[in-house]
Write a protein that holds these residues in place. Sequence first.
Motif, PDB file in Angstrom:
ATOM      1  N   GLN A   1       0.834  -1.209   0.000  1.00  0.00           N
ATOM      2  CA  GLN A   1       0.000   0.000   0.000  1.00  0.00           C
ATOM      3  C   GLN A   1       0.864   1.253   0.000  1.00  0.00           C
ATOM      4  N   LYS A   2       1.963   1.199   0.722  1.00  0.00           N
ATOM      5  CA  LYS A   2       2.873   2.346   0.777  1.00  0.00           C
ATOM      6  C   LYS A   2       3.731   2.451  -0.475  1.00  0.00           C
ATOM      7  N   GLY A   3       3.739   1.389  -1.280  1.00  0.00           N
ATOM      8  CA  GLY A   3       4.572   1.392  -2.477  1.00  0.00           C
ATOM      9  C   GLY A   3       6.039   1.155  -2.166  1.00  0.00           C
ATOM     10  N   TRP A   4       6.310   0.526  -1.038  1.00  0.00           N
ATOM     11  CA  TRP A   4       7.685   0.277  -0.617  1.00  0.00           C
ATOM     12  C   TRP A   4       8.133  -1.106  -1.064  1.00  0.00           C
ATOM     13  N   THR A   5       9.413  -1.238  -1.356  1.00  0.00           N
ATOM     14  CA  THR A   5       9.993  -2.537  -1.665  1.00  0.00           C
ATOM     15  C   THR A   5      10.390  -3.225  -0.367  1.00  0.00           C
ATOM     16  N   GLN A   6      10.636  -4.521  -0.473  1.00  0.00           N
ATOM     17  CA  GLN A   6      11.131  -5.250   0.697  1.00  0.00           C
ATOM     18  C   GLN A   6      12.463  -4.664   1.153  1.00  0.00           C
ATOM     19  N   GLN A   7      13.277  -4.265   0.198  1.00  0.00           N
ATOM     20  CA  GLN A   7      14.579  -3.693   0.521  1.00  0.00           C
ATOM     21  C   GLN A   7      14.431  -2.412   1.342  1.00  0.00           C
TER      22      GLN A   7
END
Length: 113
Positions: free
Chosen positions: A14-20
């Motif tokens: 939802q935040k558009g963040w990658t796992q990294q």
Amino acid sequence: MKTLGKKIRLLRQQKGWTQQEVAKQLDVSIPAFSKMETGITDLNLSRLNQIAKLFNLTLVQLVSNSDTDDIKDYSNEISMLARKLQQKDDEIIQIRKKIIALYEQLEKDTPTL
């Protein structure tokens, strides 16, 4: 624990963040964070607090099963909208090229005084 991992993954998406990106914010390796999302790793209270703060949630909101249904996986919809946006951008570029060509043609056809 798999439900919590799924919830963390959906929150991250939802935040558009990658796992990294999330792994870096939590100061863990990417594989360690991946294990959190898949439910392989049991999370201690300290780590749960850290994750809750990262997503601006209370600890209760993070671990509550009732919130899981409220979180939707928007990744397919986001991908579709991104493709549509790219198509519109391409259309705008083509229209701009046509306008420039027409303007240049107009300048060429207009007699100078």
